[in-house]
Design a protein around this motif. Sequence first.
Motif, PDB file in Angstrom:
ATOM      1  N   THR A   1     -45.132  22.304 -22.714  1.00 45.10           N
ATOM      2  CA  THR A   1     -43.942  21.597 -23.202  1.00 45.10           C
ATOM      3  C   THR A   1     -44.057  20.082 -23.131  1.00 45.10           C
ATOM      4  O   THR A   1     -43.352  19.370 -23.835  1.00 45.10           O
ATOM      5  CB  THR A   1     -42.684  22.081 -22.453  1.00 45.10           C
ATOM      6  OG1 THR A   1     -41.525  21.695 -23.173  1.00 45.10           O
ATOM      7  CG2 THR A   1     -42.650  21.541 -21.020  1.00 45.10           C
TER       8      THR A   1
ATOM      9  N   GLY B   1     -41.092  17.705 -23.258  1.00 38.42           N
ATOM     10  CA  GLY B   1     -39.898  18.489 -23.569  1.00 38.42           C
ATOM     11  C   GLY B   1     -39.319  18.202 -24.937  1.00 38.42           C
ATOM     12  O   GLY B   1     -38.201  18.622 -25.249  1.00 38.42           O
ATOM     13  N   ARG B   2     -40.067  17.540 -25.788  1.00 36.59           N
ATOM     14  CA  ARG B   2     -39.559  17.140 -27.091  1.00 36.59           C
ATOM     15  C   ARG B   2     -39.134  18.338 -27.945  1.00 36.59           C
ATOM     16  O   ARG B   2     -38.102  18.294 -28.628  1.00 36.59           O
ATOM     17  CB  ARG B   2     -40.617  16.311 -27.838  1.00 36.59           C
ATOM     18  CG  ARG B   2     -40.258  15.975 -29.278  1.00 36.59           C
ATOM     19  CD  ARG B   2     -38.941  15.230 -29.377  1.00 36.59           C
ATOM     20  NE  ARG B   2     -38.515  15.070 -30.766  1.00 36.59           N
ATOM     21  CZ  ARG B   2     -37.278  14.724 -31.137  1.00 36.59           C
ATOM     22  NH1 ARG B   2     -36.343  14.524 -30.219  1.00 36.59           N
ATOM     23  NH2 ARG B   2     -36.983  14.585 -32.404  1.00 36.59           N
TER      24      ARG B   2
ATOM     25  N   GLN C   1     -35.833  19.612 -26.996  1.00 40.71           N
ATOM     26  CA  GLN C   1     -34.777  18.726 -27.493  1.00 40.71           C
ATOM     27  C   GLN C   1     -34.564  18.917 -28.993  1.00 40.71           C
ATOM     28  O   GLN C   1     -33.425  18.959 -29.467  1.00 40.71           O
ATOM     29  CB  GLN C   1     -35.142  17.273 -27.207  1.00 40.71           C
ATOM     30  CG  GLN C   1     -35.216  16.922 -25.726  1.00 40.71           C
ATOM     31  CD  GLN C   1     -35.669  15.487 -25.529  1.00 40.71           C
ATOM     32  OE1 GLN C   1     -34.950  14.551 -25.842  1.00 40.71           O
ATOM     33  NE2 GLN C   1     -36.883  15.309 -25.021  1.00 40.71           N
TER      34      GLN C   1
ATOM     35  N   GLU D   1     -32.557  22.094 -29.716  1.00 37.78           N
ATOM     36  CA  GLU D   1     -31.461  22.315 -28.775  1.00 37.78           C
ATOM     37  C   GLU D   1     -30.282  23.037 -29.420  1.00 37.78           C
ATOM     38  O   GLU D   1     -29.605  23.846 -28.786  1.00 37.78           O
ATOM     39  CB  GLU D   1     -31.027  20.961 -28.198  1.00 37.78           C
ATOM     40  CG  GLU D   1     -29.986  21.058 -27.087  1.00 37.78           C
ATOM     41  CD  GLU D   1     -28.572  20.934 -27.603  1.00 37.78           C
ATOM     42  OE1 GLU D   1     -27.647  21.385 -26.898  1.00 37.78           O
ATOM     43  OE2 GLU D   1     -28.402  20.394 -28.712  1.00 37.78           O
TER      44      GLU D   1
ATOM     45  N   ASN E   1     -36.088  13.693 -19.564  1.00 34.83           N
ATOM     46  CA  ASN E   1     -35.646  13.639 -20.954  1.00 34.83           C
ATOM     47  C   ASN E   1     -34.499  14.617 -21.224  1.00 34.83           C
ATOM     48  O   ASN E   1     -33.557  14.297 -21.963  1.00 34.83           O
ATOM     49  CB  ASN E   1     -36.821  13.937 -21.885  1.00 34.83           C
ATOM     50  CG  ASN E   1     -37.820  12.797 -21.953  1.00 34.83           C
ATOM     51  OD1 ASN E   1     -37.482  11.654 -21.643  1.00 34.83           O
ATOM     52  ND2 ASN E   1     -39.046  13.091 -22.330  1.00 34.83           N
ATOM     53  N   LEU E   2     -34.571  15.814 -20.630  1.00 32.13           N
ATOM     54  CA  LEU E   2     -33.487  16.778 -20.802  1.00 32.13           C
ATOM     55  C   LEU E   2     -32.207  16.285 -20.134  1.00 32.13           C
ATOM     56  O   LEU E   2     -31.104  16.444 -20.670  1.00 32.13           O
ATOM     57  CB  LEU E   2     -33.900  18.141 -20.239  1.00 32.13           C
ATOM     58  CG  LEU E   2     -35.016  18.872 -20.992  1.00 32.13           C
ATOM     59  CD1 LEU E   2     -35.428  20.133 -20.238  1.00 32.13           C
ATOM     60  CD2 LEU E   2     -34.580  19.232 -22.407  1.00 32.13           C
TER      61      LEU E   2
ATOM     62  N   ARG F   1     -31.388  13.153 -19.684  1.00 30.93           N
ATOM     63  CA  ARG F   1     -30.875  12.039 -20.479  1.00 30.93           C
ATOM     64  C   ARG F   1     -30.162  12.539 -21.736  1.00 30.93           C
ATOM     65  O   ARG F   1     -29.170  11.949 -22.175  1.00 30.93           O
ATOM     66  CB  ARG F   1     -32.029  11.105 -20.867  1.00 30.93           C
ATOM     67  CG  ARG F   1     -31.574   9.785 -21.498  1.00 30.93           C
ATOM     68  CD  ARG F   1     -32.748   8.899 -21.868  1.00 30.93           C
ATOM     69  NE  ARG F   1     -33.572   8.580 -20.703  1.00 30.93           N
ATOM     70  CZ  ARG F   1     -34.796   9.040 -20.504  1.00 30.93           C
ATOM     71  NH1 ARG F   1     -35.358   9.846 -21.397  1.00 30.93           N
ATOM     72  NH2 ARG F   1     -35.469   8.707 -19.433  1.00 30.93           N
ATOM     73  N   ALA F   2     -30.661  13.638 -22.294  1.00 29.32           N
ATOM     74  CA  ALA F   2     -30.052  14.202 -23.500  1.00 29.32           C
ATOM     75  C   ALA F   2     -28.858  15.102 -23.185  1.00 29.32           C
ATOM     76  O   ALA F   2     -28.187  15.568 -24.106  1.00 29.32           O
ATOM     77  CB  ALA F   2     -31.100  14.996 -24.285  1.00 29.32           C
TER      78      ALA F   2
ATOM     79  N   ILE G   1     -28.934  18.095 -21.882  1.00 29.92           N
ATOM     80  CA  ILE G   1     -29.241  19.490 -22.228  1.00 29.92           C
ATOM     81  C   ILE G   1     -29.375  20.298 -20.945  1.00 29.92           C
ATOM     82  O   ILE G   1     -30.319  20.114 -20.172  1.00 29.92           O
ATOM     83  CB  ILE G   1     -30.535  19.577 -23.047  1.00 29.92           C
ATOM     84  CG1 ILE G   1     -30.383  18.802 -24.357  1.00 29.92           C
ATOM     85  CG2 ILE G   1     -30.905  21.039 -23.333  1.00 29.92           C
ATOM     86  CD1 ILE G   1     -31.658  18.696 -25.166  1.00 29.92           C
TER      87      ILE G   1
END
Length: 341
Positions: free
Chosen positions: A165, A168-169, A172, A175, A197-198, A200-201, A203
């Motif tokens: 992964t 993790g793009r 995202q 999602e 990153n997750l 921050r998004a 998710i």
Amino acid sequence: MITQRKLEPDEMVEVLKAAGEPTRLRLLALLARGDLTVTDLTDILGQSQPRISRHLKLLTEASLIDRYQEGAWAYFRLRQEGSAVSVVRQLLDACDQRDAVLARDGERLTALKKIRSEKAQAYFSRNAAEWDELRRLHVSEAEVEAALKSLIGDEPVETFLDLGTGTGRILQLFEGLYRRGVGVDASRDMLAVARSNLDRAGITKASVRHGDIFNLPLERDEFDVVTIHQVLHFLEEPEAAIAEAARMLRPGGRLVIIDLAPHGLEYLRTEHAHLRLGFPHQTMSEWLKKSGLVLEKTVDLEPSIADGGGLTVTIWLARNDNATYDVTSSLDSPIAIAGRN
């Protein structure tokens, strides 16, 4: 969509007992927001490690949280499926988040995630130059992602798995497609980037974990879509990784592989650890068939470099059309290699 079964009265009482304690309710509220270790939780709640561990054990036994090992660390998170967890989510939704204790926990969690993000970004920055150089050799990520979204479509799925992964793009990007997502990578540094990153998004329905792509820490026949993005060219035995990915698919599930077409850039072996210089269509088709999958579509994305020095990105879409097929492999499992998303 999976229909949740109704809880028997005795089961409901046990769920309420497990959640109905101040510290455990605070833990559930925190674990609903992502992966955390015992150390993270002791720092946030200001309680001793033995006390936190005892509460986590009770919540795990009540099937309200998941625990998974990552080297010397154990991560915990609120389970994403199950009738008991549905009750807990309703309880958390009914809680006043302006409560002083819950608000303070939230502030400490935010501060912890900021520190985690800064560490992850430092690692990413140290390696960004290498990844940027490789990206310049082929079509833009935006073009690859657009083609990928077109192939997979927008019909919702229950479960989504991204192997290697990396940042993790892919989790995202899709999602909005899945109800539960999982990313697996062999690099703990990259997992830190992915978690950041997750976070921050925002998710929370996707999680990432450490694992060997040849021996995944997951149940077979569990996923509707599995992706392998720019990973196979790092592997000694890509065929074995495909077989393991196929084992994860539910009947009718789809495997999507994004990798490089055959090329002659030998320096990628020595300077960027590429073990394979791309994959011919015929070879990939044979590997997919051997793993019990039917190749449905192949897309080649040509580079903008006109002098032959660029790389063609290929996307292969295959499906598990045989509900009774048992994926087995006599190959030994080589050392796992992390993804490079």
